[in-house]
Motif scaffolding. Sequence first.
Motif, short mmCIF file in Angstrom:
data_model
loop_
_atom_site.label_atom_id
_atom_site.label_comp_id
_atom_site.label_asym_id
_atom_site.label_seq_id
_atom_site.Cartn_x
_atom_site.Cartn_y
_atom_site.Cartn_z
N TYR A 24 33.63 11.99 39.72
CA TYR A 24 34.19 11.02 40.08
C TYR A 24 35.07 10.38 39.28
CZ TYR A 24 30.29 10.47 43.37
OH TYR A 24 29.60 11.05 44.29
N GLU A 29 34.31 4.37 43.11
CA GLU A 29 33.94 5.46 44.23
C GLU A 29 32.44 5.78 44.36
OE1 GLU A 29 35.98 8.88 43.70
OE2 GLU A 29 37.90 7.90 44.14
N LEU A 30 31.60 5.84 43.28
CA LEU A 30 30.20 6.08 43.30
C LEU A 30 29.56 4.90 43.73
CD1 LEU A 30 28.08 7.89 42.67
CD2 LEU A 30 27.93 7.50 40.49
N GLU A 32 30.60 2.75 45.69
CA GLU A 32 30.72 2.47 47.25
C GLU A 32 30.01 3.52 47.81
OE1 GLU A 32 34.81 2.55 47.72
OE2 GLU A 32 35.18 0.80 46.97
N TYR A 33 29.86 4.79 47.59
CA TYR A 33 29.15 5.76 48.17
C TYR A 33 27.42 5.36 48.20
CZ TYR A 33 32.59 9.47 48.26
OH TYR A 33 33.90 10.12 48.63
N LEU A 34 27.02 4.60 47.20
CA LEU A 34 25.66 4.39 46.89
C LEU A 34 25.32 3.12 47.78
CD1 LEU A 34 24.92 4.66 43.09
CD2 LEU A 34 23.92 5.83 44.92
N GLU A 36 26.54 2.86 50.63
CA GLU A 36 26.50 3.25 52.26
C GLU A 36 25.38 4.16 52.16
OE1 GLU A 36 28.84 2.21 54.49
OE2 GLU A 36 29.74 0.64 53.30
N HIS A 37 25.10 5.10 51.31
CA HIS A 37 24.24 6.21 51.45
C HIS A 37 23.21 5.91 50.46
CE1 HIS A 37 27.42 7.94 54.10
NE2 HIS A 37 28.11 7.45 53.18
N LEU A 40 21.30 8.99 48.32
CA LEU A 40 21.88 9.62 47.17
C LEU A 40 20.97 9.43 46.23
CD1 LEU A 40 25.52 8.76 47.34
CD2 LEU A 40 24.65 11.09 47.57
#
Length: 137
Positions: A24, A29-30, A32-34, A36-37, A40
């Motif tokens: 990353y 970015e990471l 934001e991913y966490l 939403e998801h 992970l």
Amino acid sequence: MPKGKIFLVEGAQHSLTELAETAYPKEKELLEYLEEHWDLLPGDQIDPDNPRRWVLVKREMWMPGSKTGDWSVDHLFLDQDGVPTFVECKLAANSEARRKVVAQMLDYAASGTEYWGAGKLRQAANDTASKQKEKYN
């Protein structure tokens, strides 16, 4: 250290597609991913017989600090048993992060119960759920 390979197995023919591991470029970015998801987070590695499932209480959960100032944990999750999980993201390129993040997590664990009662956690989780509902409706 050599990197392991990751493959995606697809279709009845079980064709393999090699996936490239990429770093990353930014912590954001990471984060934001966490947000939403949540899957992970490897809940099955903690307890394979009863994998952890999380609900996001809050991103950037604030806590008053000590002499060093106020803190906020990147993500605060609760699992299905109500056990808090603190997630702090640091880039691997940040050499001092390993030591600092362990100290941060100990500070959060030591101080969290003092500042985050059930009422604050419930309110933060409700606020987060409302924001997510608005985002996806």
